[in-house]
Design a protein around this motif. Structure first.
Motif, PDB file in Angstrom:
ATOM      1  N   SER A 139     -10.897   1.262  65.793  1.00 13.48           N
ATOM      2  CA  SER A 139     -10.804   2.577  66.450  1.00 13.48           C
ATOM      3  C   SER A 139      -9.421   2.848  67.032  1.00 13.48           C
ATOM      4  CB  SER A 139     -11.858   2.683  67.565  1.00 13.48           C
ATOM      5  OG  SER A 139     -11.940   4.005  68.061  1.00 13.48           O
ATOM      6  N   SER A 140      -8.389   2.620  66.213  1.00 19.29           N
ATOM      7  CA  SER A 140      -7.031   2.844  66.713  1.00 19.29           C
ATOM      8  C   SER A 140      -6.220   3.790  65.846  1.00 19.29           C
ATOM      9  CB  SER A 140      -6.286   1.499  66.838  1.00 19.29           C
ATOM     10  OG  SER A 140      -6.152   0.872  65.564  1.00 19.29           O
ATOM     11  N   GLY A 141      -6.829   4.438  64.834  1.00 16.41           N
ATOM     12  CA  GLY A 141      -6.124   5.419  64.023  1.00 16.41           C
ATOM     13  C   GLY A 141      -5.468   4.868  62.779  1.00 16.41           C
ATOM     14  N   THR A 142      -5.947   3.738  62.271  1.00 15.37           N
ATOM     15  CA  THR A 142      -5.328   3.142  61.084  1.00 15.37           C
ATOM     16  C   THR A 142      -5.438   4.045  59.858  1.00 15.37           C
ATOM     17  OG1 THR A 142      -7.381   1.918  60.666  1.00 15.37           O
ATOM     18  CG2 THR A 142      -5.627   0.758  61.856  1.00 15.37           C
ATOM     19  N   ASN A 143      -6.589   4.684  59.681  1.00 13.32           N
ATOM     20  CA  ASN A 143      -6.766   5.557  58.515  1.00 13.32           C
ATOM     21  C   ASN A 143      -5.807   6.740  58.551  1.00 13.32           C
ATOM     22  OD1 ASN A 143      -8.829   4.027  57.358  1.00 13.32           O
ATOM     23  ND2 ASN A 143     -10.402   5.057  58.556  1.00 13.32           N
ATOM     24  N   LEU A 144      -5.598   7.275  59.734  1.00 15.85           N
ATOM     25  CA  LEU A 144      -4.711   8.429  59.885  1.00 15.85           C
ATOM     26  C   LEU A 144      -3.281   8.060  59.502  1.00 15.85           C
ATOM     27  CD1 LEU A 144      -4.069  11.294  60.729  1.00 15.85           C
ATOM     28  CD2 LEU A 144      -4.065  10.550  63.110  1.00 15.85           C
ATOM     29  N   LEU A 145      -2.788   6.928  59.986  1.00 15.76           N
ATOM     30  CA  LEU A 145      -1.433   6.514  59.646  1.00 15.76           C
ATOM     31  C   LEU A 145      -1.307   6.234  58.150  1.00 15.76           C
ATOM     32  CD1 LEU A 145       1.452   5.721  60.315  1.00 15.76           C
ATOM     33  CD2 LEU A 145       0.630   3.439  60.963  1.00 15.76           C
ATOM     34  N   ALA A 146      -2.309   5.585  57.561  1.00 20.72           N
ATOM     35  CA  ALA A 146      -2.269   5.289  56.131  1.00 20.72           C
ATOM     36  C   ALA A 146      -2.191   6.569  55.307  1.00 20.72           C
ATOM     37  CB  ALA A 146      -3.500   4.472  55.733  1.00 20.72           C
ATOM     38  N   GLN A 147      -2.973   7.577  55.678  1.00 17.70           N
ATOM     39  CA  GLN A 147      -2.960   8.846  54.935  1.00 17.70           C
ATOM     40  C   GLN A 147      -1.618   9.554  55.080  1.00 17.70           C
ATOM     41  OE1 GLN A 147      -6.362  11.121  56.170  1.00 17.70           O
ATOM     42  NE2 GLN A 147      -7.792   9.928  54.952  1.00 17.70           N
ATOM     43  N   LEU A 148      -1.060   9.562  56.272  1.00 15.49           N
ATOM     44  CA  LEU A 148       0.242  10.210  56.474  1.00 15.49           C
ATOM     45  C   LEU A 148       1.315   9.556  55.608  1.00 15.49           C
ATOM     46  CD1 LEU A 148       0.155  10.717  60.347  1.00 15.49           C
ATOM     47  CD2 LEU A 148       0.239  12.537  58.632  1.00 15.49           C
ATOM     48  N   LEU A 149       1.321   8.230  55.548  1.00 10.04           N
ATOM     49  CA  LEU A 149       2.307   7.526  54.741  1.00 10.04           C
ATOM     50  C   LEU A 149       2.076   7.761  53.255  1.00 10.04           C
ATOM     51  CD1 LEU A 149       2.440   4.158  56.730  1.00 10.04           C
ATOM     52  CD2 LEU A 149       4.322   5.786  56.480  1.00 10.04           C
ATOM     53  N   GLN A 150       0.834   7.698  52.810  1.00  7.36           N
ATOM     54  CA  GLN A 150       0.543   7.870  51.395  1.00  7.36           C
ATOM     55  C   GLN A 150       0.846   9.285  50.924  1.00  7.36           C
ATOM     56  OE1 GLN A 150      -3.539   6.563  51.046  1.00  7.36           O
ATOM     57  NE2 GLN A 150      -3.002   4.405  51.240  1.00  7.36           N
ATOM     58  N   HIS A 151       0.608  10.258  51.763  1.00  7.91           N
ATOM     59  CA  HIS A 151       0.906  11.650  51.418  1.00  7.91           C
ATOM     60  C   HIS A 151       2.405  11.922  51.333  1.00  7.91           C
ATOM     61  CE1 HIS A 151      -2.912  13.694  51.246  1.00  7.91           C
ATOM     62  NE2 HIS A 151      -3.278  13.302  52.449  1.00  7.91           N
ATOM     63  N   LYS A 314       8.122  15.004  48.480  1.00  8.23           N
ATOM     64  CA  LYS A 314       7.214  16.141  48.332  1.00  8.23           C
ATOM     65  C   LYS A 314       5.785  15.647  48.532  1.00  8.23           C
ATOM     66  CE  LYS A 314       5.799  19.811  45.151  1.00  8.23           C
ATOM     67  NZ  LYS A 314       5.925  20.848  46.197  1.00  8.23           N
ATOM     68  N   PRO A 315       4.979  16.359  49.352  1.00  2.00           N
ATOM     69  CA  PRO A 315       3.614  15.897  49.632  1.00  2.00           C
ATOM     70  C   PRO A 315       2.850  15.520  48.375  1.00  2.00           C
ATOM     71  CG  PRO A 315       4.138  17.760  51.018  1.00  2.00           C
ATOM     72  CD  PRO A 315       5.294  17.606  50.071  1.00  2.00           C
ATOM     73  N   HIS A 316       2.178  14.383  48.455  1.00  2.00           N
ATOM     74  CA  HIS A 316       1.472  13.795  47.324  1.00  2.00           C
ATOM     75  C   HIS A 316      -0.005  13.721  47.670  1.00  2.00           C
ATOM     76  CE1 HIS A 316       0.716  11.108  43.963  1.00  2.00           C
ATOM     77  NE2 HIS A 316       0.199  10.210  44.789  1.00  2.00           N
ATOM     78  N   GLN A 317      -0.865  14.167  46.760  1.00  2.00           N
ATOM     79  CA  GLN A 317      -2.302  14.121  47.011  1.00  2.00           C
ATOM     80  C   GLN A 317      -2.809  12.697  46.879  1.00  2.00           C
ATOM     81  OE1 GLN A 317      -3.589  16.865  48.087  1.00  2.00           O
ATOM     82  NE2 GLN A 317      -5.598  15.983  48.497  1.00  2.00           N
ATOM     83  N   VAL A 318      -3.691  12.264  47.797  1.00  2.00           N
ATOM     84  CA  VAL A 318      -4.239  10.917  47.754  1.00  2.00           C
ATOM     85  C   VAL A 318      -5.762  10.978  47.709  1.00  2.00           C
ATOM     86  CG1 VAL A 318      -2.260   9.949  48.976  1.00  2.00           C
ATOM     87  CG2 VAL A 318      -4.253  10.684  50.271  1.00  2.00           C
TER      88      VAL A 318
END
Length: 394
Positions: A139-151, A314-318
């Motif tokens: 519960s520390s926001g790992t998914n959010l950071l991963a998505q921001l980096l992957q995008h 350029k933003p990339h869809q994940v």
């Protein structure tokens, strides 16, 4: 009057005859003038539309509920969400940017950028071999950071060699497992790492670790404790003290499902889990505040990306996020289920970013309002002062 009408008709007929017998050059000139007139009209129409759009975009100047909220309005526009489609009742709850900066500061706080971690990582690992991999306690926001980096992030040498396929070096967890304590580095490996045909090494990975306000994090553990166990009741959670003594907790992690790791209290668990990363001096890593992922997502993503020698692309869809950035957008903000995971509570799919801004902009006295006096005093006494001060949680 009859004579005047007849005279006018005669003049029109004569003009028509003159046009009919125009030489080709005159006909071409007249056609050119007509086309030019049409183009001028089209340009005028486009200008009027632009003015209308600009007025709509800057409607916050006239609407008091939009005052000092340009940053989040721009985030929403970037993700094809019209801020004017959101009712004033919701906007009244959204904090002003001045308020956000008063709570969390005028810039993000990222641990690991000040020393030589970034320079050492780039100089020792070839660009096409580098990864950025996410870690963080439950519960520390790992998914959010991963998505921001992957995008948004890419390491040019790696993208040139392998493209921007799934992950493209932006990994959703560190090789030893994102929730596992740092002590398991080199002792436990997740399947993604073991099955990578590119034969990566641990040194190829720059850990990007998410950390969260300990008081809010302890509250989230009360709602959804994952594998953490300690005697408590909802009415007195987090119950850091029991019978005048620290209330012991334990947790089981994927790296060793047969054993539980014990700490003196939930506050000590926060200290211990993050302290293993914070006190690392040999291997490069960065630590980012979860709150900065909400209020400074682009700034944090850019700085973490650049630490590994990457750049915003350029933003990339994940595969893990179905929202789409606008065709002209230069950054993909996660606006839907921005707090993916049961420990963060439910998020409105359309206004997840707004919900997050409202939820995480509370001053410390409100963030700790549900703590009993004994729990609050215990936390203030035992939470690691170095980390709370560095990350602005004190």
């Amino acid at each position: 009057e009859v004579e005047h009408v007849q005279h006018t008709n005669n003049m029109q007929q004569q003009l028509l005859k003159l046009h009919t017998h125009d030489d080709p050059q005159q006909q071409l000139r007249r056609k050119y003038n007509q086309v030019r007139k049409q183009k001028n009209q089209q340009q005028q129409d486009r200008a009027e539309n632009t003015i209308t759009a600009h007025t709509s975009k800057n409607n916050n100047v006239n609407n008091p509920y939009h005052h000092d909220k340009d940053k989040i309005m721009d985030m929403l526009r970037n993700m094809n969400v019209d801020p004017l489609s959101i009712d004033n009742e919701t906007w009244a709850e959204v904090p002003t940017w001045s308020h956000v900066q008063q709570i969390w500061g005028a810039e993000p706080k990222i641990y690991g950028l000040e020393g030589e971690f970034c320079e050492n990582f780039q100089s020792s690992i070839e660009g096409f071999r580098r990864h950025i991999a996410v870690g963080g306690v439950f519960s520390s926001g790992t998914n959010l950071l991963a998505q921001l980096l992957q995008h948004n992030c890419g390491i040019p040498e790696r993208v040139a060699k392998y493209g921007r396929g799934r992950g493209h070096g932006m990994e959703w967890q560190v090789p030893w497992g994102k929730h596992n304590p740092y002590r398991y580095r080199g002792k436990h490996y997740v399947k993604d790492f073991l099955q990578d045909r590119k034969n990566p090494k641990l040194e190829d990975y720059l850990p990007a670790v998410t950390i969260r306000d300990p008081y809010v994090w302890m509250g989230s553990m009360c709602r959804h404790p994952y594998t953490v166990r300690w005697p408590h009741l909802p009415k007195n959670c987090p119950n850091l003290v029991k019978d005048g003594k620290p209330n012991n907790v334990s947790a089981r992690f994927g790296a060793d499902k047969t054993q539980r790791i014990a700490w003196d209290s939930l506050a000590h668990m926060w200290n211990g889990w993050y302290g293993e990363y914070y006190n690392e001096t040999q291997h490069p890593l960065v630590m980012v505040r979860f709150e900065d992922l909400i209020f400074y997502p682009k700034e944090v993503t850019k700085q973490v990306c650049e630490c590994a020698g990457g750049t915003l692309m350029k933003p990339h869809q994940v595969y893990s996020d179905h929202d789409h950035a606008g065709t002209e957008s230069d950054f993909h903000y996660v606006v839907g289920s921005s707090l993916t995971g049961p420990g963060h509570g439910r998020a409105n799919p359309r206004h997840g970013l707004l919900d997050a801004w409202i939820k995480y902009s509370k001053p410390k006295e409100e963030r700790t309002s549900k703590f009993s006096k004994s729990d609050y005093n215990f936390a203030e006494q035992h939470l690691d002062k170095h980390m709370t001060q560095f990350f602005g949680y004190d």
